[in-house]
Design a protein around this motif. Structure first.
Motif, mmCIF file in Angstrom:
data_model
loop_
_atom_site.group_PDB
_atom_site.id
_atom_site.type_symbol
_atom_site.label_atom_id
_atom_site.label_comp_id
_atom_site.label_asym_id
_atom_site.label_seq_id
_atom_site.Cartn_x
_atom_site.Cartn_y
_atom_site.Cartn_z
ATOM 1 N N ASN A 413 0.849 -1.257 0.029
ATOM 2 C CA ASN A 413 0.192 0.124 -0.081
ATOM 3 C C ASN A 413 0.980 1.237 -0.109
ATOM 4 N N LEU A 414 1.644 1.225 -0.846
ATOM 5 C CA LEU A 414 2.664 2.558 -1.031
ATOM 6 C C LEU A 414 2.265 3.798 -1.675
ATOM 7 N N TYR A 415 1.066 3.430 -2.678
ATOM 8 C CA TYR A 415 0.703 4.509 -3.489
ATOM 9 C C TYR A 415 -0.982 4.841 -3.079
ATOM 10 N N GLU A 416 -1.563 5.871 -3.338
ATOM 11 C CA GLU A 416 -2.959 6.281 -3.204
ATOM 12 C C GLU A 416 -3.779 5.664 -4.746
ATOM 13 N N PRO A 417 -4.693 4.947 -4.434
ATOM 14 C CA PRO A 417 -5.390 4.253 -5.380
ATOM 15 C C PRO A 417 -5.945 5.320 -6.560
ATOM 16 N N GLU A 418 -6.492 6.565 -6.215
ATOM 17 C CA GLU A 418 -7.137 7.628 -6.901
ATOM 18 C C GLU A 418 -6.116 8.216 -7.959
ATOM 19 N N ARG A 419 -4.991 8.338 -7.161
ATOM 20 C CA ARG A 419 -3.689 8.880 -7.705
ATOM 21 C C ARG A 419 -3.174 7.913 -9.005
ATOM 22 N N MET A 420 -3.202 6.588 -8.732
ATOM 23 C CA MET A 420 -2.742 5.702 -9.534
ATOM 24 C C MET A 420 -3.763 5.497 -10.839
ATOM 25 N N ARG A 423 -3.247 8.384 -13.271
ATOM 26 C CA ARG A 423 -1.970 8.239 -13.845
ATOM 27 C C ARG A 423 -2.097 7.001 -15.013
ATOM 28 N N GLY A 424 -3.070 6.321 -15.056
ATOM 29 C CA GLY A 424 -3.458 5.608 -15.989
ATOM 30 C C GLY A 424 -3.068 4.087 -15.596
ATOM 31 N N PHE A 425 -2.792 3.602 -14.591
ATOM 32 C CA PHE A 425 -2.271 2.430 -14.010
ATOM 33 C C PHE A 425 -3.749 1.455 -13.383
ATOM 34 N N THR A 426 -3.848 0.366 -13.950
ATOM 35 C CA THR A 426 -4.724 -0.750 -13.233
ATOM 36 C C THR A 426 -3.830 -0.970 -11.814
ATOM 37 N N TYR A 427 -4.486 -0.695 -10.729
ATOM 38 C CA TYR A 427 -3.882 -0.859 -9.435
ATOM 39 C C TYR A 427 -4.754 -1.575 -8.310
ATOM 40 N N TYR A 428 -4.088 -2.513 -7.827
ATOM 41 C CA TYR A 428 -4.449 -3.489 -6.788
ATOM 42 C C TYR A 428 -3.599 -3.312 -5.610
#
Length: 435
Positions: A413-420, A423-428
């Motif tokens: 959980n290093l990153y924030e889901p909304e920001r990912m 940025r165009g990432f599919t983020y889990y």
């Protein structure tokens, strides 16, 4: 003081270096001649911030030395620390064979006024058995104390020189006084020196690690519930962490704990309970939840790719079980690597410190990359398994350009889901909604 430390593993090496750095003369003993030769040159075989510099300095001023000659080290020592390995046996209990061997060998050579101290993590009752063995072997009363360590890998030097408490288990005031003098330089800020029975000291170590492991398994189980209920475990963690009875420590969800202590000590305490006819329900659950949690990343990756990993390339950031160490014992990343390889995937990895240890396990089955961005080249996804600072602020554009598809599985959980998402990432992540 003249101190001997038997065993130059993580605990023995850190303890010996720190005692030497506070003005004592310390001789560290190990049966591995090549290791002793390397240490005598100031070459430290483990990564621990500040340790190599401390070892080199105390070698230079001749307060620290390394040897394979156990008897020569023991004879002049006022305090003898036992820091030999106590690995997990097949039944989950600690294997004390190395400890018993050392006790038998040193018994005839101990000074009459020496204090023998167990620093290794040992089952309750070990101190009493050592005391009985020495009495039988020497025909006299010997001082035997317990002094469990509470060192965090990656912060061991700070933990040793600035302890939040020192725990000693003794049978006499004399032994307590000697250990109090030894630790005096580290307790100038009035942190407590806790004197108790050897049995209580031995138990304290296991209970501390078992409780911390319990917090990790608990928050991981709650994270899994949050995912299914639409909650965000980070919000929940903040909601409970401000309660002074709970706090924030060890309430960070992830892909399970590893290392040399928590897994082994939870199982050893469980084995001790079973031997006494006590059913260790919570301890069993803690271990079971952690084993299951190491499958969470596998499940996410399999689900995303529909179970078709053959021919895919997966990048992994982080191999050590935690940051600031090169320790890969029971590391969640290895469980993931095993699954990916068995599924026919190609694996490209990076870790700031642990890659040499992982190479010994996988050899050329895995591609090792000197830079984290190199691991992303033409990868179908990135899995983050260790929360190194190196990974917390990456170049997002470079990441997206290197990955074949912008998919990130974040086990820490290093990153924030909304920001990912922006940025165009599919983020889990763990315990938070997928974006």
């Amino acid at each position: 003081m003249e101190i001997a430390v038997v065993g130059t593993g993580y605990v023995g090496l850190v303890s010996g270096a720190c005692f030497a750095d506070s003005g004592n003369h310390v001789t560290c003993v190990d049966i591995d001649a090549a290791k002793v030769e390397a240490l005598s040159r100031g070459e430290v075989p483990i990564y621990e911030p500040g340790l190599e510099e401390m070892v080199k300095h105390n070698l230079l001023v001749r307060r620290l030395q390394f040897t394979t000659d156990l008897i020569a080290a023991i004879k002049p020592a006022e305090v003898v620390y036992l820091a030999v390995g106590t690995p997990q046996g097949d039944d989950g209990a600690a294997d004390l064979s190395a400890l018993w061997k050392v006790v038998t060998e040193i018994a005839p050579h101990l000074r009459e006024d020496a204090v023998l101290v167990t620093k290794s993590t040992v089952p309750v009752g070990t101190n009493a058995r050592i005391y009985s063995m020495l009495k039988e072997l020497t025909r006299r009363e010997c001082e035997v104390a317990s002094n469990p360590e509470f060192l965090k890998e990656g912060a061991a030097i700070d933990d040793f020189v600035k302890p939040d408490r020192v725990v000693v288990g003794v049978r006499s005031e004399r032994a307590a006084d000697i250990l109090r003098q030894l630790y005096e330089p580290f307790l100038r800020t009035e942190n407590p020196f806790l004197v108790m029975t050897p049995e209580s000291a031995e138990m304290t170590k296991y209970v501390a690690n078992a409780l911390l492991a319990t917090k990790i398994s608990f928050i991981n189980e709650m994270a899994n519930l949050c995912e299914r209920m639409g909650g965000d475990i980070n919000d929940v963690r903040r909601g409970i962490g401000h309660d002074s009875r709970i706090g924030f420590a060890f309430l960070f969800p992830g892909v399970g704990y590893g290392g040399s202590c928590f897994p082994k000590d939870v199982r050893a305490l469980s084995a001790m309970a079973e031997d006494l006819g006590v059913e260790p329900r919570i301890l069993r659950a803690v271990d079971a939840v952690n084993t299951s949690q190491k499958q969470v990343m596998i499940e996410k990756v399999d689900q995303h790719f529909g179970g078709k990993l053959a021919g895919k390339t997966i990048a992994i950031w982080g191999l050590a079980f935690k940051p600031r160490t090169d320790d890969i014992r029971e590391a969640p990343a290895l469980v993931l690597i095993d699954h990916l390889l068995e599924s026919g995937a190609k694996v490209q990895v990076h870790d700031p410190e642990a890659m040499e240890n992982v190479k010994k396990v996988y050899c050329d089955k895995v591609t090792f990359c000197d830079l984290e961005m190199q691991a992303l080249a033409q990868a179908d996804a990135l899995c983050i398994m260790t929360e190194w600072n190196d990974y917390k602020r990456p170049n997002w554009d470079e990441m997206a350009s290197l990955l074949r598809s912008p998919v990130v599985f974040d086990g820490r959980n290093l990153y924030e889901p909304e920001r990912m998402q922006s940025r165009g990432f599919t983020y889990y992540s763990v315990g938070r909604p997928k974006v």
